[in-house]
Design an enzyme around this catalytic site. Sequence first.
Site, PDB file in Angstrom:
ATOM      1  N   GLY A 343       0.745  -1.288   0.002  1.00 35.90           N
ATOM      2  CA  GLY A 343      -0.091   0.038  -0.156  1.00 35.90           C
ATOM      3  C   GLY A 343       0.794   1.303  -0.068  1.00 35.90           C
ATOM      4  O   GLY A 343       2.022   1.131   0.315  1.00 35.90           O
ATOM      5  N   PHE A 347       2.464   9.539   3.570  1.00 31.17           N
ATOM      6  CA  PHE A 347       3.961   9.296   4.386  1.00 31.17           C
ATOM      7  C   PHE A 347       4.570   8.378   3.605  1.00 31.17           C
ATOM      8  O   PHE A 347       5.871   8.303   3.975  1.00 31.17           O
ATOM      9  CB  PHE A 347       3.481   8.971   5.812  1.00 31.17           C
ATOM     10  CG  PHE A 347       2.897  10.001   6.362  1.00 31.17           C
ATOM     11  CD1 PHE A 347       3.281  11.183   6.538  1.00 31.17           C
ATOM     12  CD2 PHE A 347       1.419   9.911   6.856  1.00 31.17           C
ATOM     13  CE1 PHE A 347       2.173  12.385   7.218  1.00 31.17           C
ATOM     14  CE2 PHE A 347       0.521  10.899   7.280  1.00 31.17           C
ATOM     15  CZ  PHE A 347       1.253  12.201   7.654  1.00 31.17           C
ATOM     16  N   TYR A 349       5.340   4.412   1.515  1.00 31.39           N
ATOM     17  CA  TYR A 349       4.935   3.099   0.997  1.00 31.39           C
ATOM     18  C   TYR A 349       4.955   2.128   2.251  1.00 31.39           C
ATOM     19  O   TYR A 349       5.938   2.130   3.191  1.00 31.39           O
ATOM     20  CB  TYR A 349       5.544   2.649  -0.250  1.00 31.39           C
ATOM     21  CG  TYR A 349       5.552   3.700  -1.049  1.00 31.39           C
ATOM     22  CD1 TYR A 349       4.503   3.615  -2.265  1.00 31.39           C
ATOM     23  CD2 TYR A 349       6.313   4.723  -1.365  1.00 31.39           C
ATOM     24  CE1 TYR A 349       4.477   4.700  -3.019  1.00 31.39           C
ATOM     25  CE2 TYR A 349       6.401   5.799  -2.296  1.00 31.39           C
ATOM     26  CZ  TYR A 349       5.190   5.674  -3.133  1.00 31.39           C
ATOM     27  OH  TYR A 349       5.134   6.628  -4.212  1.00 31.39           O
ATOM     28  N   VAL A 350       4.123   0.753   1.979  1.00 30.99           N
ATOM     29  CA  VAL A 350       4.393  -0.160   2.778  1.00 30.99           C
ATOM     30  C   VAL A 350       4.639  -1.371   1.859  1.00 30.99           C
ATOM     31  O   VAL A 350       4.004  -1.705   0.856  1.00 30.99           O
ATOM     32  CB  VAL A 350       3.045  -0.380   3.582  1.00 30.99           C
ATOM     33  CG1 VAL A 350       3.298  -1.772   4.425  1.00 30.99           C
ATOM     34  CG2 VAL A 350       2.984   0.855   4.517  1.00 30.99           C
ATOM     35  N   ASP A 461      -7.412   7.793  15.089  1.00 34.59           N
ATOM     36  CA  ASP A 461      -7.714   7.467  13.557  1.00 34.59           C
ATOM     37  C   ASP A 461      -8.266   6.060  13.746  1.00 34.59           C
ATOM     38  O   ASP A 461      -7.508   4.931  12.927  1.00 34.59           O
ATOM     39  CB  ASP A 461      -6.312   7.406  13.003  1.00 34.59           C
ATOM     40  CG  ASP A 461      -6.687   7.504  11.221  1.00 34.59           C
ATOM     41  OD1 ASP A 461      -7.697   7.845  11.122  1.00 34.59           O
ATOM     42  OD2 ASP A 461      -5.714   7.274  10.548  1.00 34.59           O
TER      43      ASP A 461
END
Length: 699
Positions: A343, A347, A349-350, A461
């Site tokens: 994803g 901020f 990427y993963v 969140d």
Amino acid sequence: MAEGQSPENSPPAPPPPSPPSPPSSNDQQTTSPPPSDNQETTSPPPPSSPDIAPPPQQQQESPPPPLPENSSDGSSSSSPPPPSDSSSQSQSPPPPSTSPPQQSDNNGNKGNNNENNKGNDGSSGDGGNKNMSHTPPPPSKTSDHSSHSQPRSLAPPTSNSGSNSSSNDGLNIGAVIGLVAAAGILFIVMILLCVCCFRKKKKKSKLDQMPYYGSNAYPAGKTGGDQYYNQNAATQQQQHYNQNDHIVNLPPPPGSMGTNWVSSPPPPPPGNWQPMPSPPAPVSGGANVIQSGEMSSNFSSGPYAPSLPPPHPSVALGFNNSTFTYEELASATQGFSKDRLLGQGGFGYVHKGILPNGKEIAVKSLKAGSGQGEREFQAEVEIISRVHHRHLVSLVGYCSNAGGQRLLVYEFLPNDTLEFHLHGKSGTVMDWPTRLKIALGSAKGLAYLHEDCHPKIIHRDIKASNILLDHNFEAKVADFGLAKLSQDNNTHVSTRVMGTFGYLAPEYASSGKLTEKSDVFSFGVMLLELITGRGPVDLSGDMEDSLVDWARPLCMRVAQDGEYGELVDPFLEHQYEPYEMARMVACAAAAVRHSGRRRPKMSQIVRTLEGDASLDDLDDGVKPKQSSSGGEGSSDYEMGTYGAEMRKFRKVTLESRDYGASSEYGATSEYGLDPSSSSSEEMHIGGSTSKTTTTNRGI
């Protein structure tokens, strides 16, 4: 010696010596034998006692042979007893014939002494039979009694001494046995304590390695990935916190600012290291929430139990040592290739990575050049170091170097996010028991943050895409990049509004006043998603209706008539328990109340979902009124108010983004390769569709 042998033929021998005297003496003696026998019968106890004891008595009686001289000198009643005793015993051969065993038991010496005394008594008796014919009987009796009383008096002591010695021996033996038994029991208890302590230490070491889960699939050790997980454990111990998939804005590895990854000089990893433009680039520095959604629990690492060489010598126990080099993480993710992309967000990427020991991880790369990102990186690490719970995602380690590269390493969760299964393209319908389990697990994790941590932690969140699922569909709360610490004596925290449209509490969106009740509202929206299968906003109606505004009157109607038809997800096909559904609906309705003061605590929601509290406890003395439309009528709430406030807030944030007021506003692609639009606003930019979670992240 002839006399010594005479006792055997004693019956014939006595009559010739003194025919007249024997009758008298025998008469007197005949009376004496019974007592002597009685005395002897009483005396057997001494023989029964050690055989050595009687002889000394006889030997003590044998030395008094001078006593006959005293008896010859005078017929005192005191002196006769010994001679009379000896004489009585000397003249008692016939009775001894019947009782030789007793005297034989007493010892042969006694018979010999009696025979010797007999000779002496015979001479003295012959001379004094006439004079003492009548007197001897009394003395003889008295002497007999006295003489026998002496042995009687002597015998008991000997028997007592024997019994005392035997009792002392018995006591000594008993004491020894008792001491031995006590020592044995003490030794066994010590062994058991040692075993228990060893097991506790072993369990603790396992928990340290994988703090959230009782089952640690990785053997503890300092070889292979074990060191790595020991780092994780130590990291989590020092952090005391299950690190969630937290998106922290920190300069990502190679990339400076912007969406493209600049090829990083350090990584010589196996895959081709290329810039990251390949992933869809987020819109102008958007504040995209990267959710390391697949951060796996320790459960997911089961197949990788065999330990392999450690990833790097620098990886050791303790959070301070659970650091990775950029080269190691680049190698684990194959150069941060697109094939490993999980994803992306505002901020960074993963990526999915595999360590040399076979452990799967999720690596979050944070973009460089943002002061906000640096602050949130530090905030996430700080918060993760404070918490420790099985329903919070755990942090494995991190990478931070002078080049501005900031990477967070999380455990990998294989079942993606709650949003993916509810609104994504999983292709399957989540059944009711799984939905209830996810709701309860995430509620426990959130209650831990609010009520068990000091100072308490406000997540800020909570949403379906931040609830990660392990292979058993156990919920893990993730992404603490926006979390805030709040002292117990603070009623609220004033801060910039950050979060996701559709989940923001109205008081927080309008005034920036943050309390734990803001998280409760967001959790209530997530419960409505589990119940209805709908997203937090209705994209088809251009956000005219929010899930909260649509579901609130239906929840009130369910409370009245118990009809779930319009509210419940039709894909469940009535495959649920009505009483469980009633509990979840009541929790959701109470959690999304417009007034934060009227919302229940997370611990109350947990007890209600578990069935340990009544539905009335959720009201906590609050009795909402019914409006004509079936909604909740109160002085601070009217139908449609929430949707109107959110539309107003969205307009403000989008305008500020358009004018470039904040570089942190922007598009967001939710975690996963196929993000859903449930919690995002559909936007068309440059002909491409991207999803924006308009998170207001001020500088």
